[in-house]
Design an enzyme around this catalytic site. Structure first.
Site, mmCIF file in Angstrom:
data_model
loop_
_atom_site.group_PDB
_atom_site.id
_atom_site.type_symbol
_atom_site.label_atom_id
_atom_site.label_comp_id
_atom_site.label_asym_id
_atom_site.label_seq_id
_atom_site.Cartn_x
_atom_site.Cartn_y
_atom_site.Cartn_z
ATOM 1 N N GLU A 210 55.654 1.668 -14.454
ATOM 2 C CA GLU A 210 57.107 1.583 -14.637
ATOM 3 C C GLU A 210 57.841 2.250 -13.481
ATOM 4 O O GLU A 210 58.868 1.753 -13.008
ATOM 5 C CB GLU A 210 57.512 2.238 -15.963
ATOM 6 N N ASP A 248 62.075 5.711 -24.446
ATOM 7 C CA ASP A 248 62.000 6.335 -23.124
ATOM 8 C C ASP A 248 62.860 7.596 -23.102
ATOM 9 O O ASP A 248 63.872 7.695 -23.813
ATOM 10 C CB ASP A 248 62.476 5.351 -22.049
#
Length: 370
Positions: A210, A248
């Site tokens: 990511e 997140d």
């Protein structure tokens, strides 16, 4: 059509015989069946007591005294784990082992592509090189026609070596979300197995790559999610996905979350109700003598945040639940993103909200009342 006339004797005989037959049927059926049980109507007090018991059961959690914030597995993930490194592979293998311990099917979505890589520890010079990435995927019921996908990324950002020897551990970004997801599945494991819902399954995905290696661009970021988003589109897996949930940057102090997609605003509305109910029931933990800080807020806002959901959104998928605090926590992309700066109460409170939402979405309250 002809009608037959009965005489007096015939008529009386027929009625008598019919009466005997009906009596035998009634006696036989009464003897072979249990008395009909009527559901007792609960009083308002009894309903509150029952709901409190349900909440306690559905939000119960296993804790680990040896782990950071007593969150099982967090200490195993809380290490430098930059994509393409040996440390990353060790964490990947640990995640696979945790998925298999659930009795789920584990899969690695592994691929190799060119990416910017440093040629020195100072990160002063770069070159393009092959990097191998592996998304870690777990299926509770792969063949189910409906799937709830719950995700986080497990890699950490690359930083130059420091003179003091401290390493970037990426606790909120995103070791904590990964550990939370695994712990929620552990907590609900037995109830999900008893549910035996063949129509709906859970897929957990831990994305690799990511983080950008150098600077965030459309080509230097979200490597794993870009790959899986296109793969699932080609496989028509989107048609099975009821929801795509992404966690997140969880674990900082006093976070605030709101929906960024109209299509899933209803989920955040349920989060708001669940959070209030858990707070009113005394099941949330806040600092002593403090006013509860409610995490989930209205209305929906379009933040424009680039994250692992974007490749799916760019492919036309919109049922996205993005659980990310705005503003970002103070330790984001800072050396202080470590165990010492985590807010453990926030982590456990948010885990309860998400766990209860998932339990109710899968109607697991019916399991504990069987």
């Amino acid at each position: 059509m002809r009608y037959r006339r009965f005489g007096a004797f015939d008529y009386i005989t027929m009625v008598t015989i019919l009466g005997i037959i009906i009596s035998v049927i009634f006696i036989t059926s009464s003897g072979s069946q249990e008395p009909v049980k009527r559901n007792k109507r609960l009083t308002p007090h009894e309903k509150r007591v029952k709901r409190s018991a349900d909440l306690l059961a559905l939000t119960s959690t296993v804790e680990s005294a040896k782990d950071v914030c007593q969150l099982p597995g967090l200490s195993d993930i809380l290490v430098p784990r930059v994509a393409g490194t040996e440390e990353n592979k060790k964490v990947r293998d640990y995640l696979v082992s945790r998925i298999k311990s659930l009795g789920w099917e584990a899969e690695l979505d592994t691929f190799t592509q060119k990416a910017l890589q440093p040629t020195s520890d100072t990160l002063a010079e770069w070159k393009m090189a092959d990097v191998t990435f592996s998304n870690v995927i777990g299926y509770s019921n792969r063949d189910a026609p409906k799937q709830v996908v719950i995700t986080a990324h497990f890699d950490s950002k690359l930083y130059a070596k420091r003179d003091d020897g401290k390493e970037f551990l990426a606790a909120v970004d995103s070791a904590v979300p990964v550990a939370m997801i695994l712990n929620i599945m552990d907590n609900l494991k037995e109830m999900l197995e008893r549910k035996e819902d063949l129509e709906r399954g859970i897929v957990i995905v831990f994305f690799d790559g990511e983080e950008a290696f150098r600077d965030w661009t459309s080509t230097d970021s979200v490597y794993g999610s870009r790959h899986l988003a296109n793969k699932w589109k080609d496989e028509d897996f989107y048609s099975k996905m009821e929801l795509f949930m992404l966690l997140d940057l969880i674990g900082g102090p006093s976070p605030t979350f709101s929906s960024s997609f109209k299509e899933t605003e209803w989920v955040f509305n349920q989060f708001i109700k669940i959070e209030k109910e858990l707070t009113d029931s005394g099941l949330m933990t806040y600092p002593e003598n403090s006013t509860p800080h409610f995490y989930f807020k209205k209305p929906t806002r379009v933040w424009g945040i680039e994250d692992d959901h974007k490749p799916f959104e760019n492919n036309g998928y919109r049922n996205i639940v993005h659980i990310i605090p705005v503003p970002f926590p103070p330790q984001w992309h800072d050396i202080t993103d470590d165990a010492e700066h985590l807010d453990c109460d926030v982590i456990h409170n948010l885990q309860k909200v998400i766990q209860l939402w998932l339990a109710e979405y899968f109607q697991l309250h019916k399991i504990i009342n069987m």
